[in-house]
Design an enzyme around this catalytic site. Structure first.
Site, PDB file in Angstrom:
ATOM      1  N   TYR A  26       0.845  -1.210   0.000  1.00  0.00           N
ATOM      2  CA  TYR A  26       0.000   0.000   0.000  1.00  0.00           C
ATOM      3  C   TYR A  26       0.878   1.257   0.000  1.00  0.00           C
ATOM      4  CZ  TYR A  26      -3.579  -3.273   1.804  1.00  0.00           C
ATOM      5  OH  TYR A  26      -4.415  -4.340   2.009  1.00  0.00           O
ATOM      6  N   HIS A  35       0.925 -11.644   2.342  1.00  0.00           N
ATOM      7  CA  HIS A  35      -0.203 -10.966   1.689  1.00  0.00           C
ATOM      8  C   HIS A  35      -1.024 -11.898   0.771  1.00  0.00           C
ATOM      9  CE1 HIS A  35      -1.440  -6.619   0.490  1.00  0.00           C
ATOM     10  NE2 HIS A  35      -2.469  -7.429   0.353  1.00  0.00           N
TER      11      HIS A  35
END
Ligand SMILES: NC(=O)C1=CN([C@@H]2O[C@H](COP(=O)(O)OP(=O)(O)OC[C@H]3O[C@@H](n4cnc5c(N)ncnc54)[C@H](OP(=O)(O)O)[C@@H]3O)[C@@H](O)[C@H]2O)C=CC1
Ligand SMILES: O=C(O)C(=O)[C@@H](O)[C@H](O)C(=O)CO
Length: 281
Positions: free
Chosen positions: A53, A111
């Site tokens: 991010y 992730h």
């Protein structure tokens, strides 16, 4: 001061609040202010982020601006697919901490499993090492199917504390949640509001919301809570952050829970990201 959120205990003894703040797209000074507001004024203690991010620095800045002691917060980040080889994963955990300017993460997750790449066991070994070194308090995964988690446990003897998966009324993950429960792994829900597009207009949830004098988002987040899933709704707005955390003064009955769960669709994933084949780097 903000609201107080109940906590649950994970399989490694670590505790987490039952709702947290998503931060995908929250960045820079605006992002840091939004996150600090969520912590100081609204009562969020669990903050999600990820290396990918590119906002670990923003989250770290919000933690430093906040008046809440570090030990009361639960800060999450995630290891990206391109750094799953053992050595790269070890450096990436350190880099994540440097970016945030924090001494430790409370929760660090792989992730995506990226099964074609097939490095997720090495990545898991790096997370185990990071925990041993005190860089991480609790280790978990995202988007792992049961077969991926079984392999982690078989090859390392250690299973994740949580699995963060896509979960919302259009994709209720009934089987995966049941499997988590049987294996003492907590479910965390990403995109719990299905990114708030179509779901907010859904007639079934609107009717339930009307009956409880609550918003559609509150009903959906209460549904997550009653499923024992830790939702991490993202909001940049103070009013919506407060709305999303104000879900502990009403209860959905079995019929209402069933109606919401019944909205699930076989093609319900937002972006068709099936972890059996989708790979993210
Ligand atoms: N592990 C993984 O693979 C993934 C993890 N995630 C994590 O999960 C978090 C949450 O998921 P995300 O994809 O952001 O989607 P969400 O389901 O949390 O929806 C976020 C959207 O809903 C809006 N919104 C929030 N609250 C309300 C409300 N009460 N009423 C109306 N609109 C609202 C937000 O707008 P506004 O900001 O204007 O309020 C934003 O546009 C992410 O931020 C990220 O941290 C997400 C995807 C994948
Ligand atoms: O946001 C995340 O954590 C992701 O893993 C992304 O892939 C997310 O699902 C997305 O934004 C896809 O467009």
């Amino acid at each position: 001061m903000g609201k107080s959120v109940p906590e649950i205990t994970l399989n490694d003894g670590f505790t987490l609040p039952v709702i947290g703040l998503g931060t995908y797209t929250l960045k820079g000074d605006q992002g840091a202010s939004a996150i600090q507001n969520a912590i100081d004024d609204i009562g969020y203690r669990l903050i999600d982020s990820a290396y990918n991010y590119e906002n670990e620095g923003t989250v770290g800045e919000a933690v430093r601006r906040s008046s809440v002691p570090r030990e009361e917060l639960r800060i999450t980040s995630k290891l990206p697919g391109r750094y799953q080889e053992y050595k790269k994963a070890v450096f990436t955990i350190q880099e994540s901490l440097y970016r945030a300017n924090l001494d430790y993460y409370d929760l660090y997750l792989i992730h995506w499993p990226n099964p074609k790449q097939d490095n997720y066991v090495e990545a898991w070994q790096a997370l185990i090492e990071g925990k041993k070194q005190g860089l991480i308090r609790s280790i978990g995964v995202c988007n792992f199917l049961p077969e991926h988690i079984e392999r982690l446990e078989k090859e390392t003897g250690i299973k994740p504390s949580i699995n963060q998966i896509e979960l919302h009324p259009f994709f209720n993950q009934e089987e995966q949640r049941k499997w988590h429960e049987e294996n003492n792994i907590k479910t965390q829900s990403w995109s719990p509001l299905a990114r708030s597009n179509e779901v907010l207009q859904n007639n079934t949830i609107q009717k339930i919301a009307y009956d409880h004098n609550k918003s559609v988002s509150q009903v959906i987040l209460r549904w997550h809570y009653q499923l024992s899933a830790i939702a991490i709704p993202k909001s940049s707005s103070s009013a919506r952050q407060l709305e999303n955390i104000s879900i502990f003064d009403f209860t959905l009955d079995e019929r209402e829970m069933g109606l919401i769960s019944g909205l699930t669709r076989s093609e319900g994933r937002i972006n068709n990201q099936d972890p059996a084949i989708y790979e993210e780097f």
